[in-house]
Design an enzyme around this catalytic site. Structure first.
Site, PDB file in Angstrom:
ATOM      1  N   SER A 142      -5.434   1.104   7.225  1.00  0.00           N
ATOM      2  CA  SER A 142      -4.572   0.602   8.297  1.00  0.00           C
ATOM      3  C   SER A 142      -4.836   1.355   9.590  1.00  0.00           C
ATOM      4  CB  SER A 142      -3.106   0.777   7.919  1.00  0.00           C
ATOM      5  OG  SER A 142      -2.277   0.527   9.043  1.00  0.00           O
ATOM      6  N   TYR A 156       3.957   5.349   5.166  1.00  0.00           N
ATOM      7  CA  TYR A 156       2.874   4.346   5.175  1.00  0.00           C
ATOM      8  C   TYR A 156       1.594   4.972   5.738  1.00  0.00           C
ATOM      9  CZ  TYR A 156       0.382  -0.005   6.303  1.00  0.00           C
ATOM     10  OH  TYR A 156      -0.558  -1.010   6.401  1.00  0.00           O
TER      11      TYR A 156
HETATM   12  P1  NDP Z   1       0.636  -9.601   2.992  1.00  0.00           P
HETATM   13  O1  NDP Z   1       1.999  -9.035   2.792  1.00  0.00           O
HETATM   14  O2  NDP Z   1       0.456 -10.786   3.857  1.00  0.00           O
HETATM   15  O3  NDP Z   1      -0.028  -9.907   1.571  1.00  0.00           O
HETATM   16  C1  NDP Z   1       0.028  -8.909   0.597  1.00  0.00           C
HETATM   17  C2  NDP Z   1      -0.847  -9.276  -0.574  1.00  0.00           C
HETATM   18  O4  NDP Z   1      -0.845  -8.178  -1.483  1.00  0.00           O
HETATM   19  C3  NDP Z   1      -0.337 -10.471  -1.342  1.00  0.00           C
HETATM   20  O5  NDP Z   1      -1.421 -11.111  -1.955  1.00  0.00           O
HETATM   21  C4  NDP Z   1       0.585  -9.819  -2.385  1.00  0.00           C
HETATM   22  O6  NDP Z   1       0.758 -10.593  -3.559  1.00  0.00           O
HETATM   23  C5  NDP Z   1      -0.204  -8.571  -2.698  1.00  0.00           C
HETATM   24  N1  NDP Z   1       0.615  -7.471  -3.166  1.00  0.00           N
HETATM   25  C6  NDP Z   1       1.648  -6.876  -2.542  1.00  0.00           C
HETATM   26  N2  NDP Z   1       2.148  -5.895  -3.316  1.00  0.00           N
HETATM   27  C7  NDP Z   1       1.408  -5.892  -4.455  1.00  0.00           C
HETATM   28  C8  NDP Z   1       1.443  -5.143  -5.638  1.00  0.00           C
HETATM   29  N3  NDP Z   1       2.355  -4.189  -5.845  1.00  0.00           N
HETATM   30  N4  NDP Z   1       0.544  -5.430  -6.607  1.00  0.00           N
HETATM   31  C9  NDP Z   1      -0.380  -6.405  -6.422  1.00  0.00           C
HETATM   32  N5  NDP Z   1      -0.462  -7.153  -5.333  1.00  0.00           N
HETATM   33  C10 NDP Z   1       0.432  -6.901  -4.356  1.00  0.00           C
HETATM   34  O7  NDP Z   1      -0.231  -8.358   3.527  1.00  0.00           O
HETATM   35  P2  NDP Z   1      -1.443  -8.290   4.560  1.00  0.00           P
HETATM   36  O8  NDP Z   1      -2.432  -9.335   4.231  1.00  0.00           O
HETATM   37  O9  NDP Z   1      -0.885  -8.196   5.915  1.00  0.00           O
HETATM   38  O10 NDP Z   1      -2.033  -6.846   4.218  1.00  0.00           O
HETATM   39  C11 NDP Z   1      -3.141  -6.653   3.343  1.00  0.00           C
HETATM   40  C12 NDP Z   1      -3.600  -5.213   3.459  1.00  0.00           C
HETATM   41  O11 NDP Z   1      -3.935  -4.938   4.822  1.00  0.00           O
HETATM   42  C13 NDP Z   1      -2.534  -4.198   3.071  1.00  0.00           C
HETATM   43  O12 NDP Z   1      -3.141  -3.116   2.396  1.00  0.00           O
HETATM   44  C14 NDP Z   1      -1.972  -3.748   4.411  1.00  0.00           C
HETATM   45  O13 NDP Z   1      -1.436  -2.448   4.347  1.00  0.00           O
HETATM   46  C15 NDP Z   1      -3.222  -3.798   5.267  1.00  0.00           C
HETATM   47  N6  NDP Z   1      -2.964  -3.923   6.698  1.00  0.00           N
HETATM   48  C16 NDP Z   1      -2.347  -5.032   7.241  1.00  0.00           C
HETATM   49  C17 NDP Z   1      -2.125  -5.097   8.596  1.00  0.00           C
HETATM   50  C18 NDP Z   1      -1.456  -6.276   9.230  1.00  0.00           C
HETATM   51  O14 NDP Z   1      -1.148  -6.188  10.444  1.00  0.00           O
HETATM   52  N7  NDP Z   1      -1.213  -7.380   8.530  1.00  0.00           N
HETATM   53  C19 NDP Z   1      -2.540  -4.011   9.497  1.00  0.00           C
HETATM   54  C20 NDP Z   1      -3.181  -2.906   8.825  1.00  0.00           C
HETATM   55  C21 NDP Z   1      -3.378  -2.886   7.482  1.00  0.00           C
HETATM   56  P3  NDP Z   1       1.961 -11.679  -3.693  1.00  0.00           P
HETATM   57  O15 NDP Z   1       1.540 -12.874  -2.874  1.00  0.00           O
HETATM   58  O16 NDP Z   1       2.031 -11.971  -5.135  1.00  0.00           O
HETATM   59  O17 NDP Z   1       3.197 -11.029  -3.161  1.00  0.00           O
END
Ligand code: NDP
Length: 247
Positions: A142, A156
């Site tokens: 991130s 975080y």
């Molecule tokens: P979303 O919340 O849009 O999607 C999260 C995804 O991860 C979903 O597929 C969800 O599954 C899955 N997930 C969440 N928790 C778990 C868990 N405990 N076990 C397995 N799967 C899990 O997140 P983003 O796409 O925004 O983020 C993806 C990555 O990018 C993360 O690591 C985040 O920290 C990082 N990130 C995002 C940023 C942003 O601005 N969006 C910025 C910087 C980093 P389900 O659909 O079943 O809930």
């Protein structure tokens, strides 16, 4: 459609939505068969699987909570059982537990570490056992690891900063086997977790040099580069795909 990843098998954690779904679709468009995990949104995961199959690749969705190490190890075994190999692991699933330090307790700390740090370690270890030379591990960190631009992100940020060390350490361990390990730090990206029309979006946008959010496909493009054969001399690196958030 491209074929640079023809014959490769990828596993993307958290591939049902957001950045993970974009990564899964991009790797499939580049030729890979793709397995993805999800935590609860089986329907969304099934939609991504259908899209990948429509593109002519094999696909599999597995419910596996990142907080459950045994589920992650089982998932890797299932992917290898189904597709016969694993070449690319994208540790994408993550949670964002934010708040002032007075409100963050051990439960938030422990869950953040389990999902954002322990899971990439466990899954990388399990996947690397099956990888041959040319294998790729790509962690998703991130922008908040590089710059604490506003309050509320202590836990975080620390969880994502840990991935810098994990990436370097695994890169060193696995380099002799021809496996590369890299970290992408996305900037603000328009997903359910951080919608570009959310209440704080304007302020967040202002912290970037480009003045805008990324689309999930922008992050997937960087992952796709790291997955390719011609990124082979790049390992242990942290790449900020953040619109200039950290500068
Ligand atoms: P979303 O919340 O849009 O999607 C999260 C995804 O991860 C979903 O597929 C969800 O599954 C899955 N997930 C969440 N928790 C778990 C868990 N405990 N076990 C397995 N799967 C899990 O997140 P983003 O796409 O925004 O983020 C993806 C990555 O990018 C993360 O690591 C985040 O920290 C990082 N990130 C995002 C940023 C942003 O601005 N969006 C910025 C910087 C980093 P389900 O659909 O079943 O809930």
């Amino acid at each position: 459609m491209s074929n640079v990843l023809d014959g490769k098998v990828a596993l993307v954690t958290g591939g049902s939505r957001g950045i993970g779904a974009a990564v899964a679709l991009r790797l499939a468009a580049d030729g890979a068969d793709v397995a993805l995990t999800y935590q609860q949104n089986g329907d969304r995961a099934a939609q991504v699987v259908e899209q990948i199959k429509a593109a002519g690749r094999r696909a599999l969705a597995v419910r596996a909570d990142n907080a459950d190490p045994a589920a992650l190890t089982r998932t890797v075994d299932e992917v290898v059982g189904e597709f016969g190999r694993i070449d690319i692991l994208v540790n994408n699933a993550g949670i964002y537990l934010a708040g002032p330090v007075d409100d963050l307790g051990l439960a938030e700390f422990d869950l953040s570490i389990a999902v954002n740090v322990r899971a990439p370690f466990v899954t990388s270890k399990a996947a690397a056992r099956h990888m041959v030379s040319g294998g790729r591990i790509i962690n998703i960190g991130s922008n908040m690891a590089q710059r604490a631009a506003f309050p509320g992100h202590s836990v975080y940020s620390l969880s994502k900063t840990a991935l810098i060390g994990l990436t370097k350490g695994l890169g060193r361990d696995l380099g002799p086997r021809g496996i590369t390990v890299n970290l992408i730090n996305p900037g603000p990206t328009d997903t359910d977790a951080n919608p570009a029309d959310g209440p704080y979006a304007e302020a967040i946008r202002g912290f970037t040099a480009l003045g805008q959010y990324a689309e999930p496909a922008d992050i997937a493009a960087a992952v796709a580069f790291l997955a390719r054969e011609d990124s082979r001399y790049l390992t242990g690196a942290t790449i900020d795909v953040d619109g200039g958030f950290a500068i």
